[in-house]
Scaffold this active site. Structure first.
Site, PDB file in Angstrom:
ATOM      1  N   ARG A 186       6.871  -4.105  38.461  1.00 33.86           N
ATOM      2  CA  ARG A 186       6.294  -5.361  37.972  1.00 33.86           C
ATOM      3  C   ARG A 186       7.305  -6.119  37.122  1.00 33.86           C
ATOM      4  O   ARG A 186       7.440  -7.329  37.225  1.00 33.86           O
ATOM      5  CB  ARG A 186       5.013  -5.086  37.168  1.00 33.86           C
ATOM      6  CG  ARG A 186       4.323  -6.360  36.709  1.00 33.86           C
ATOM      7  CD  ARG A 186       2.971  -6.089  36.076  1.00 33.86           C
ATOM      8  NE  ARG A 186       3.102  -5.562  34.726  1.00 33.86           N
ATOM      9  CZ  ARG A 186       2.074  -5.186  33.962  1.00 33.86           C
ATOM     10  NH1 ARG A 186       0.842  -5.250  34.423  1.00 33.86           N
ATOM     11  NH2 ARG A 186       2.275  -4.731  32.742  1.00 33.86           N
ATOM     12  N   LYS A 246      -5.707  -2.794  35.462  1.00 37.22           N
ATOM     13  CA  LYS A 246      -6.838  -3.432  34.773  1.00 37.22           C
ATOM     14  C   LYS A 246      -6.924  -4.925  35.088  1.00 37.22           C
ATOM     15  O   LYS A 246      -7.993  -5.447  35.370  1.00 37.22           O
ATOM     16  CB  LYS A 246      -6.731  -3.239  33.246  1.00 37.22           C
ATOM     17  CG  LYS A 246      -6.690  -1.788  32.801  1.00 37.22           C
ATOM     18  CD  LYS A 246      -6.782  -1.667  31.292  1.00 37.22           C
ATOM     19  CE  LYS A 246      -5.602  -2.231  30.520  1.00 37.22           C
ATOM     20  NZ  LYS A 246      -4.330  -1.505  30.761  1.00 37.22           N
ATOM     21  N   ARG A 288       8.494  -9.845  33.163  1.00 38.15           N
ATOM     22  CA  ARG A 288       7.779  -9.600  31.906  1.00 38.15           C
ATOM     23  C   ARG A 288       8.631  -8.743  30.990  1.00 38.15           C
ATOM     24  O   ARG A 288       9.053  -7.647  31.379  1.00 38.15           O
ATOM     25  CB  ARG A 288       6.435  -8.917  32.221  1.00 38.15           C
ATOM     26  CG  ARG A 288       5.408  -9.176  31.153  1.00 38.15           C
ATOM     27  CD  ARG A 288       4.082  -8.581  31.534  1.00 38.15           C
ATOM     28  NE  ARG A 288       3.664  -7.647  30.511  1.00 38.15           N
ATOM     29  CZ  ARG A 288       2.453  -7.141  30.426  1.00 38.15           C
ATOM     30  NH1 ARG A 288       1.555  -7.456  31.314  1.00 38.15           N
ATOM     31  NH2 ARG A 288       2.145  -6.313  29.457  1.00 38.15           N
TER      32      ARG A 288
END
Ligand code: AMP
Length: 190
Positions: free
Chosen positions: A128, A14, A134
């Protein structure tokens, strides 16, 4: 005004595709995840509250995100339109967004749903996490986020289908290929 919701599970792409869309159509990107991460970085009251939910892979309470998003729409009221990324995530959020935008006579134009299978999502998110650090991209939290998506967010597919606003795109392939398919969905209607 062109208002697009980019919809899909965590890891569907997204954010990446939103960057392309806002460039092509000159829109404002509103990513609730990015806004919340910025609040955390700035150690605001909202950031501290949000972190306690995000670290567990849970959703931040509706009232908090809805209020935050309302402010962002207001701040950008002269924009040509918005790409909503990561919002709405619950039926209550979707209804509030509709109410807000319909009142301002700038309704949602289209919802682009990115379809990607679970095993591919998990691979992408683990990768990721390793690259970006993250904190919610670790396997345990990823599984939780996918569960939350299925339970609380997936029902929105029918909500927007019933409004005749849903366009689905297979979200696997190169970034360019997927972007082309997204543009076809947007351009078909507008
Ligand atoms: P994202 O970057 O969109 O994957 O969002 C990361 C995290 O931020 C989510 O797992 C939630 O904890 C929180 N979050 C982002 N958007 C929302 C939303 N619309 N409603 C509730 N929580 C959200």
């Amino acid at each position: 005004m062109l208002n697009i919701i980019i919809f899909g599970p965590p890891g569907a792409g997204k954010g990446t595709q939103s960057e392309r869309i806002i460039e092509r159509y000159r829109l404002t990107h509103l990513s609730t995840g990015d806004i919340l991460r910025n609040e955390i970085k700035n150690e605001t009251k909202l950031g501290i509250l949000a972190k306690s939910y995000m670290d567990k892979g849970a959703l931040v309470p509706d009232a908090v995100v809805i209020d935050m998003l309302k402010n962002k729409i207001e701040e950008n009221r002269f924009s040509k339109g918005f790409v909503f990324d990561g919002f709405p995530r619950t039926l209550a959020q979707a209804k509030s967004l509709d109410e807000m935008l319909n009142k301002a006579e700038i309704p949602i134009s289209i919802v682009v749903s990115l379809d990607v299978k679970d095993d591919e999502l998990i691979n992408r998110l683990v990768k990721r996490g390793a690259e970006s650090g993250r904190s919610d991209d670790n396997e345990e939290v990823i599984v939780q986020r996918l569960n939350v998506y299925k339970q609380q967010t997936m029902p929105l597919i029918d909500y927007y289908k019933n409004q005749g606003k849903l366009g689905s795109v297979h979200g696997v392939g190169s970034i360019d290929e997927i972007f082309k398919k997204i543009c076809n969905v947007i351009d078909k209607d507008f």
